[in-house]
Design an enzyme around this catalytic site. Sequence first.
Site, PDB file in Angstrom:
ATOM      1  N   TYR A  17       0.912  -1.165  -0.011  1.00 48.43           N
ATOM      2  CA  TYR A  17       0.067  -0.033  -0.011  1.00 48.43           C
ATOM      3  C   TYR A  17       0.965   1.118   0.070  1.00 48.43           C
ATOM      4  O   TYR A  17       0.480   2.311  -0.332  1.00 48.43           O
ATOM      5  CB  TYR A  17      -1.047  -0.097   1.194  1.00 48.43           C
ATOM      6  CG  TYR A  17      -2.324   0.847   0.809  1.00 48.43           C
ATOM      7  CD1 TYR A  17      -3.136   0.528  -0.066  1.00 48.43           C
ATOM      8  CD2 TYR A  17      -2.457   1.961   1.727  1.00 48.43           C
ATOM      9  CE1 TYR A  17      -4.065   1.356  -0.430  1.00 48.43           C
ATOM     10  CE2 TYR A  17      -3.507   2.707   1.374  1.00 48.43           C
ATOM     11  CZ  TYR A  17      -4.365   2.440   0.553  1.00 48.43           C
ATOM     12  OH  TYR A  17      -5.589   3.028   0.042  1.00 48.43           O
ATOM     13  N   LYS A  39      -3.325   8.314   2.752  1.00 53.23           N
ATOM     14  CA  LYS A  39      -4.497   8.120   3.607  1.00 53.23           C
ATOM     15  C   LYS A  39      -4.167   8.796   5.079  1.00 53.23           C
ATOM     16  O   LYS A  39      -5.248   9.098   5.600  1.00 53.23           O
ATOM     17  CB  LYS A  39      -4.670   6.593   3.904  1.00 53.23           C
ATOM     18  CG  LYS A  39      -5.245   6.007   2.513  1.00 53.23           C
ATOM     19  CD  LYS A  39      -6.750   6.768   1.842  1.00 53.23           C
ATOM     20  CE  LYS A  39      -7.204   6.020   0.723  1.00 53.23           C
ATOM     21  NZ  LYS A  39      -8.369   7.107   0.076  1.00 53.23           N
TER      22      LYS A  39
HETATM   23  P1  NDP Z   1     -12.477   3.822  -8.543  1.00 56.80           P
HETATM   24  O1  NDP Z   1     -11.148   3.799  -9.163  1.00 56.80           O
HETATM   25  O2  NDP Z   1     -13.615   3.136  -8.654  1.00 56.80           O
HETATM   26  O3  NDP Z   1     -12.570   5.631  -7.897  1.00 56.80           O
HETATM   27  C1  NDP Z   1     -11.498   6.170  -7.762  1.00 56.80           C
HETATM   28  C2  NDP Z   1     -12.168   7.550  -8.383  1.00 56.80           C
HETATM   29  O4  NDP Z   1     -10.901   8.712  -8.306  1.00 56.80           O
HETATM   30  C3  NDP Z   1     -12.122   7.608  -9.861  1.00 56.80           C
HETATM   31  O5  NDP Z   1     -13.458   8.065 -10.170  1.00 56.80           O
HETATM   32  C4  NDP Z   1     -11.312   8.357 -10.397  1.00 56.80           C
HETATM   33  O6  NDP Z   1     -11.820   9.172 -11.731  1.00 56.80           O
HETATM   34  C5  NDP Z   1     -10.993   9.464  -9.494  1.00 56.80           C
HETATM   35  N1  NDP Z   1      -9.950  10.446  -9.612  1.00 56.80           N
HETATM   36  C6  NDP Z   1      -8.685  10.170  -9.605  1.00 56.80           C
HETATM   37  N2  NDP Z   1      -7.883  11.284  -9.955  1.00 56.80           N
HETATM   38  C7  NDP Z   1      -8.908  12.306 -10.005  1.00 56.80           C
HETATM   39  C8  NDP Z   1      -8.749  13.709 -10.178  1.00 56.80           C
HETATM   40  N3  NDP Z   1      -7.568  14.368 -10.596  1.00 56.80           N
HETATM   41  N4  NDP Z   1      -9.988  14.655 -10.143  1.00 56.80           N
HETATM   42  C9  NDP Z   1     -11.132  13.883  -9.777  1.00 56.80           C
HETATM   43  N5  NDP Z   1     -11.262  12.424  -9.784  1.00 56.80           N
HETATM   44  C10 NDP Z   1     -10.316  11.751  -9.717  1.00 56.80           C
HETATM   45  O7  NDP Z   1     -12.012   3.232  -6.902  1.00 56.80           O
HETATM   46  P2  NDP Z   1     -12.474   3.121  -5.603  1.00 56.80           P
HETATM   47  O8  NDP Z   1     -14.091   3.175  -5.546  1.00 56.80           O
HETATM   48  O9  NDP Z   1     -11.969   2.003  -4.857  1.00 56.80           O
HETATM   49  O10 NDP Z   1     -11.866   4.167  -4.725  1.00 56.80           O
HETATM   50  C11 NDP Z   1     -12.825   5.391  -4.208  1.00 56.80           C
HETATM   51  C12 NDP Z   1     -12.100   5.715  -2.865  1.00 56.80           C
HETATM   52  O11 NDP Z   1     -12.139   4.734  -2.049  1.00 56.80           O
HETATM   53  C13 NDP Z   1     -10.595   6.076  -2.937  1.00 56.80           C
HETATM   54  O12 NDP Z   1     -10.406   7.068  -2.077  1.00 56.80           O
HETATM   55  C14 NDP Z   1      -9.999   4.841  -2.482  1.00 56.80           C
HETATM   56  O13 NDP Z   1      -8.708   4.915  -1.985  1.00 56.80           O
HETATM   57  C15 NDP Z   1     -10.785   4.450  -1.256  1.00 56.80           C
HETATM   58  N6  NDP Z   1     -10.855   3.072  -0.829  1.00 56.80           N
HETATM   59  C16 NDP Z   1     -10.900   1.835  -1.612  1.00 56.80           C
HETATM   60  C17 NDP Z   1     -10.558   0.906  -1.183  1.00 56.80           C
HETATM   61  C18 NDP Z   1     -11.054  -0.520  -1.956  1.00 56.80           C
HETATM   62  O14 NDP Z   1     -10.448  -1.553  -1.718  1.00 56.80           O
HETATM   63  N7  NDP Z   1     -11.181  -0.219  -3.389  1.00 56.80           N
HETATM   64  C19 NDP Z   1     -10.338   0.459   0.344  1.00 56.80           C
HETATM   65  C20 NDP Z   1     -10.691   1.699   1.265  1.00 56.80           C
HETATM   66  C21 NDP Z   1     -10.674   2.768   0.678  1.00 56.80           C
HETATM   67  P3  NDP Z   1     -11.447   8.518 -13.154  1.00 56.80           P
HETATM   68  O15 NDP Z   1     -10.905   7.126 -12.907  1.00 56.80           O
HETATM   69  O16 NDP Z   1     -12.203   8.897 -13.694  1.00 56.80           O
HETATM   70  O17 NDP Z   1      -9.629   9.203 -13.396  1.00 56.80           O
END
Ligand code: NDP
Length: 257
Positions: free
Chosen positions: A159, A166
């Site tokens: 990570y 985080k």
């Molecule tokens: P996703 O990849 O589905 O979502 C991440 C999002 O961040 C995407 O929609 C991406 O947009 C967006 N993003 C990245 N860069 C930018 C930017 N410059 N401006 C605007 N948006 C941006 O993954 P998750 O749903 O897993 O992630 C959502 C959150 O949950 C994150 O903070 C992640 O760290 C957290 N999380 C996830 C876990 C997991 O196991 N999945 C566990 C714990 C926390 P695009 O792709 O269109 O660039």
Amino acid sequence: MSIFPTLTNKTYVVMGIANKRSIAWAIAKTLDEAGAKLVLTYAAERFKSSLESLASELKQEAILLECDVTNDEAIETTFRSIHEQAGEIQGIAHSIAFADKEALRGEFSEMTRGQFAQALDISAYSLTAVVKAAKPYFASDASVITLTYLGGERVVPNYNLMGVAKAALDSSVKYLANEYGPHGVRVNAISAGPIRTLSAKGVGDFNSILSELEQKAPLRRNVSAEEVASTGLFLLSGMGSGVTGEVIHVDSGYHIL
Ligand code: NDP
């Protein structure tokens, strides 16, 4: 009497839907189910059409707006536009993170200064930038949530850089909660267990993280995005009215080990 909160005529902004596996998408569906008026933001024009087709599955018609969180002017323009189109903002779900995947495997210290700055900017600073831009438009009892992970509290293999991001995000939640509390605005984080999403694919050997939790967590199973979303609904609605500056773990209890 149903305890399911009703969010009719309340505007919520959901940021970070990449596709149907995104945690933000589960949050959007749950808020929609509760009757909320939704604004969905996407990072760049090229993501608009796929978000449009997802949004067509919602019960209420959502407003879609572009918002790249690395650009302060874009964030301010987006929130001004949200206010003009949808009135005061009842809540925001910030579900955004990014790190170069080369920095999410191997040795922690191999990352570069540039990778560090970018990951911290998008994954941590963006929460503060968003809250700041929304400040003039918040309802008097607004609520903000962000998504975090256990890797910010302790070492989780691979990570790496995202763990530091985080930790910065978790700390930002506390400082923002303290600053915005006197204005009635709550700020909390949900620490989700591992869920297979686009972002998760970037973390080296993610399958091991999933299977470790399944074997050892008190509930002996992984969590779903929908379970994270229902805790999101609790925090974003009046049900969570006394909670701020908190990190709620939705991870089958793994964090207690
Ligand atoms: P996703 O990849 O589905 O979502 C991440 C999002 O961040 C995407 O929609 C991406 O947009 C967006 N993003 C990245 N860069 C930018 C930017 N410059 N401006 C605007 N948006 C941006 O993954 P998750 O749903 O897993 O992630 C959502 C959150 O949950 C994150 O903070 C992640 O760290 C957290 N999380 C996830 C876990 C997991 O196991 N999945 C566990 C714990 C926390 P695009 O792709 O269109 O660039």
